[in-house]
Write a protein that holds these residues in place. Structure first.
Motif, PDB file in Angstrom:
ATOM      1  N   SER A 151      -4.064 -11.820  -4.293  1.00  0.00           N
ATOM      2  CA  SER A 151      -3.987 -13.207  -4.759  1.00  0.00           C
ATOM      3  C   SER A 151      -3.796 -14.163  -3.585  1.00  0.00           C
ATOM      4  CB  SER A 151      -2.809 -13.362  -5.721  1.00  0.00           C
ATOM      5  OG  SER A 151      -2.557 -14.715  -5.963  1.00  0.00           O
ATOM      6  N   SER A 152      -4.545 -15.272  -3.612  1.00  0.00           N
ATOM      7  CA  SER A 152      -4.371 -16.274  -2.555  1.00  0.00           C
ATOM      8  C   SER A 152      -3.020 -16.998  -2.708  1.00  0.00           C
ATOM      9  CB  SER A 152      -5.519 -17.280  -2.596  1.00  0.00           C
ATOM     10  OG  SER A 152      -5.553 -17.865  -3.876  1.00  0.00           O
ATOM     11  N   SER A 204      -9.104 -11.790 -13.416  1.00  0.00           N
ATOM     12  CA  SER A 204      -8.094 -12.836 -13.220  1.00  0.00           C
ATOM     13  C   SER A 204      -7.170 -12.488 -12.067  1.00  0.00           C
ATOM     14  CB  SER A 204      -7.242 -12.980 -14.479  1.00  0.00           C
ATOM     15  OG  SER A 204      -8.036 -13.326 -15.568  1.00  0.00           O
ATOM     16  N   ASP A 205      -6.499 -13.507 -11.592  1.00  0.00           N
ATOM     17  CA  ASP A 205      -5.507 -13.353 -10.536  1.00  0.00           C
ATOM     18  C   ASP A 205      -4.231 -12.794 -11.178  1.00  0.00           C
ATOM     19  OD1 ASP A 205      -3.300 -13.967  -8.828  1.00  0.00           O
ATOM     20  OD2 ASP A 205      -4.536 -15.463  -7.795  1.00  0.00           O
ATOM     21  N   GLU A 218      -1.120 -14.866 -10.835  1.00  0.00           N
ATOM     22  CA  GLU A 218      -1.130 -16.030 -11.723  1.00  0.00           C
ATOM     23  C   GLU A 218      -0.724 -15.614 -13.145  1.00  0.00           C
ATOM     24  OE1 GLU A 218      -4.210 -19.756 -12.385  1.00  0.00           O
ATOM     25  OE2 GLU A 218      -4.994 -17.805 -11.859  1.00  0.00           O
TER      26      GLU A 218
END
Ligand code: AMP
Ligand code: GLY
Length: 460
Positions: free
Chosen positions: A22-23, A324-325, A328
């Motif tokens: 994840s960023s 999805s992340d 998140e």
């Protein structure tokens, strides 16, 4: 942000790996982690004082660590710390955590509670009785087996957490009786076996559905949700063709092609929705993951068990398919904003066979060096998730922490086996067959003395 993962198995390696992508995530701490999480980019292991994250001293240590390091999100892997109330401890300290309260964790840690919850809220499950005295148990056994020649097996389940040893399925009255005596009189499982659930045997195909959950009195009305992930299948017996002893899980595939749209609709109506209504009705605070262990017969779903966490090894097959992340998603769970989130999945299938140590699930070899052809694994687009292996002590005494594993080639001597389930390889393909073929090609690049694995993971 900095994230903390609690646990030390293959599931936690997969969670840490996915979070690290994840960023939003700058660093993933894993307490205590394993050799795989130690080598994973952006990840760092944290030695837990008091070693077992389930004990109170360790929980205090983890809260202090999270405060000192500025951890913004903690995600719990295994059930033991959840049953011991780690989510309550973190929440009381004002620290966001993904995991149900100790009260809600009884859905896994107390089978009698889970069965009573299912009955009270209309969750479809096997018929059962809970007994608290040996006599009541023996009477049920006598009644079930009676004098009939042909009888269906009986399933005997210890109420408490028993590390996979708490369920016995038998078609013999004498074995049922011995099991009850061992659990209830002999205390073979300690206090976990003083109360016993005796239930009917169900036929069908087993499916695991992992899901994200938010429920509880602190949420705005109408915002409770259970969002299911892709259906997965674990293979519990040690040998091909589902022969041999039960294990913690010899490999998983996701999604499962024999979980039809009809079965999925049945699951939603008879299991997921009543579970959500039950959590609400009982005021259980649940922000975390839930695992539905299903038996599916002719598209009718029965709930065998809840787990209050992600499955192992199902996670190693399901998370690589999540578009999805994951960080998140975890943030939304902890914040209680899951109702505003849409989970996305990749197409295709992932197969994740597990390699185990010689002797497993009995006593097994340890300390063998593992060789992994990282270049070939990368070329196959596969991942290795370590479950039971540590970094070699020579490396540990050098520098720990920020070791990126480098560009490729065969890695030897970095890791040594330390557990029964040593690692899983996860590989993706457009079809289940393609995923399987690639996973087994990847498995062939891994070597350690006494290594064993099933060759039929994902074959139905
Ligand atoms: P559990 O810990 O409840 O998941 O039980 C362990 C395993 O026992 C499950 O994965 C099933 O394979 C089997 N099992 C549990 N309950 C039943 C049942 N009522 N009928 C048939 N098999 C069962
Ligand atoms: N794979 C079954 C479990 O995680 O309990």
């Amino acid at each position: 942000m900095k994230v903390l993962v609690i646990g030390s198995g293959g599931r936690e390696h997969a969670m840490a790996w996915k979070l690290a992508q994840s960023s939003l995530v700058e660093r993933v701490y894993v307490a205590p982690g394993n050799g795989g999480t130690a080598l994973e980019p952006k990840c760092r292991n944290v030695a837990v004082s008091g070693s077992d994250p389930a004990n109170p001293a360790a929980q205090t240590f983890l809260v202090d660590f999270a405060r000192k390091e500025g951890i913004e999100l903690t995600v719990v892997g295994p059930e033991a710390p959840l049953a011991a109330g780690i989510a309550d401890t973190f929440t009381a300290a004002g620290l966001p955590i993904v995991g149900p309260t100790g009260d809600a964790a009884r859905l896994e840690s107390r089978k009698a509670f889970a069965k009573q919850f299912m009955a009270a809220h209309g969750v479809r499950t096997a018929k059962s009785n809970t007994v608290t005295t040996l006599k009541a148990g023996l009477d049920l056994v006598t009644e079930h087996f009676g004098s009939r020649a042909q009888v269906r097996p009986l399933v005997i389940k210890a109420d408490g957490l028993a590390a996979g040893k708490g369920v016995v399925i038998t078609d013999r009255a004498d074995e049922a009786e011995t099991t009850l005596r061992d659990f209830m009189e002999g205390k073979a499982l300690g206090d976990a076996g003083t109360t016993v659930v005796i239930e009917e045997f169900l036929e069908g195909k087993e499916i695991s559905i992992l899901a994200a959950v938010q429920a509880g009195p602190d949420l705005a009305p109408g915002t409770a949700r259970i969002i299911p992930f892709l259906p997965a299948r674990d293979h519990k017996r040690r040998y091909d063709g589902s022969q041999g002893p039960n294990t913690g899980g010899m490999g998983a595939i996701a999604p499962v092609s024999d979980f039809t749209a009809g079965a999925a609709a049945d699951f939603t109506q008879h299991i997921l929705e009543p579970t959500l209504r039950g959590l609400e009705a009982e005021g259980l605070r649940y922000k975390g993951f839930i695992f539905f262990g299903l038996m599916v017969y002719e598209d009718r779903c029965y709930l065998l068990e809840y787990n209050v966490r992600l499955g192992d090894p199902e996670t190693q097959a399901v998370l690589p398919l999540m578009a999805s992340d994951f960080a998140e998603l975890c943030q939304h769970i902890a914040k209680g904003s899951l109702h505003q989130y849409t989970l996305q999945w990749k197409s295709g299938h992932v197969c994740a066979p597990v390699a185990v140590a010689e002797g497993y699930p009995g006593s097994y070899r340890k300390g063998d060096p593992i060789r992994i052809d990282r270049k070939r694994i990368t070329a196959l687009g596969a991942q290795v998730f370590i479950a039971g292996a540590n970094l070699d002590q020579n490396i540990l005494s050098g520098e720990t922490g920020s070791k990126e594993t480098g560009s490729g080639g065969t890695e030897g001597g970095l890791l040594r086996t330390s557990g029964g389930r040593v690692l899983a390889v996860s590989a993706q393909g457009d079809t289940p067959e393609a995923a399987r073929a690639r996973a087994y090609q990847a498995m062939e690049t891994v070597q350690f003395t006494g290594m064993g694995y099933r060759r039929d993971i994902g074959a139905s």
